[in-house]
Design a protein around this motif. Structure first.
Motif, PDB file in Angstrom:
ATOM      1  N   HIS A 121       4.609  -4.310   4.905  1.00 36.52           N
ATOM      2  CA  HIS A 121       3.848  -3.059   4.974  1.00 36.52           C
ATOM      3  C   HIS A 121       4.677  -1.879   4.463  1.00 36.52           C
ATOM      4  CE1 HIS A 121       1.984   0.430   7.041  1.00 36.52           C
ATOM      5  NE2 HIS A 121       0.884  -0.176   6.632  1.00 36.52           N
ATOM      6  N   LYS A 148       3.921   0.346   1.030  1.00 33.88           N
ATOM      7  CA  LYS A 148       3.824   1.815   1.049  1.00 33.88           C
ATOM      8  C   LYS A 148       4.790   2.429   0.034  1.00 33.88           C
ATOM      9  CE  LYS A 148       0.833   2.471   4.293  1.00 33.88           C
ATOM     10  NZ  LYS A 148      -0.438   3.113   4.043  1.00 33.88           N
ATOM     11  N   TYR A 163      -7.364  -0.830   0.569  1.00 33.49           N
ATOM     12  CA  TYR A 163      -6.683  -2.056   0.162  1.00 33.49           C
ATOM     13  C   TYR A 163      -7.689  -3.146  -0.183  1.00 33.49           C
ATOM     14  CZ  TYR A 163      -2.900   0.230   2.707  1.00 33.49           C
ATOM     15  OH  TYR A 163      -1.978   1.127   3.153  1.00 33.49           O
ATOM     16  N   PHE A 214      -3.585  -5.173   6.510  1.00 33.65           N
ATOM     17  CA  PHE A 214      -4.226  -4.258   5.564  1.00 33.65           C
ATOM     18  C   PHE A 214      -5.738  -4.427   5.647  1.00 33.65           C
ATOM     19  CE2 PHE A 214      -0.034  -5.251   3.773  1.00 33.65           C
ATOM     20  CZ  PHE A 214       0.486  -3.977   3.670  1.00 33.65           C
TER      21      PHE A 214
END
Length: 172
Positions: free
Chosen positions: A124, A128, A32, A26
């Motif tokens: 990840h 999301k 982020y 990220f």
């Protein structure tokens, strides 16, 4: 296009074993903010100070091989949810302990991820998913407020028409 909100990712990592991989995954600082904490108190203090911000917050808790750490992680997840119920909690655990940890720690965890080579990709994907859920909740609240305003306006217009009908019948 609407501006993107920052997602705050908090890593609880005693031995700094996965937080660097998360920071590499990220890297976009516009979307982020990744912060790593080695102690439980630092994580909870930071969450307490950051609880008024409406950003999407995700806590990644890394667990190691010790059995007594299961109760620590369970208590930590409860404390995180007490501070901010909207914070997503991801638990990164050794693959050998997956069954016993999922039985012991059932509440307040959004995802259980076994620690292996593709754990960062799974983190990840879960991040999301949690961002999408947070966005849906935020837009649902906006929609509800807009509908309340719309129905209030329609109700006021109907009341005005009824009043006008009885007060000025020659115009109808």
């Amino acid at each position: 296009m609407t501006k993107t909100d920052k997602t705050h990712i908090f890593c609880f990592d005693d031995y700094r074993s996965f937080s660097e991989d998360v920071k590499k995954r990220f890297q976009d600082t516009a979307r982020y903010k990744v912060v790593s904490f080695p102690t439980r108190e630092e994580l909870l203090n930071h969450l307490e100070a950051d609880k008024i911000n409406p950003f999407c917050k995700i806590a990644i808790l890394g667990m190691h091989d010790s059995k007594e750490q299961i109760s620590l992680i369970d208590k930590l997840s409860v404390d995180i949810k007490k501070i901010d119920p909207g914070t997503g909690v991801i638990l990164l655990i050794p693959a050998e302990q997956m069954a016993e940890v999922t039985k012991a720690v059932k509440l307040n965890i959004d995802a259980y991820i076994p620690r292996n080579t593709n754990a960062i990709l799974r983190i990840h994907n879960i991040v999301k998913k949690l961002i999408s859920e947070n966005t849906i909740i935020r837009f649902r609240k906006r929609r509800n407020v807009s509908l309340i305003i719309l129905f209030t306006f329609i109700f006021a217009a109907v009341l005005f028409l009824i009043f006008a009908r009885y007060r000025f019948p020659q115009y109808f």
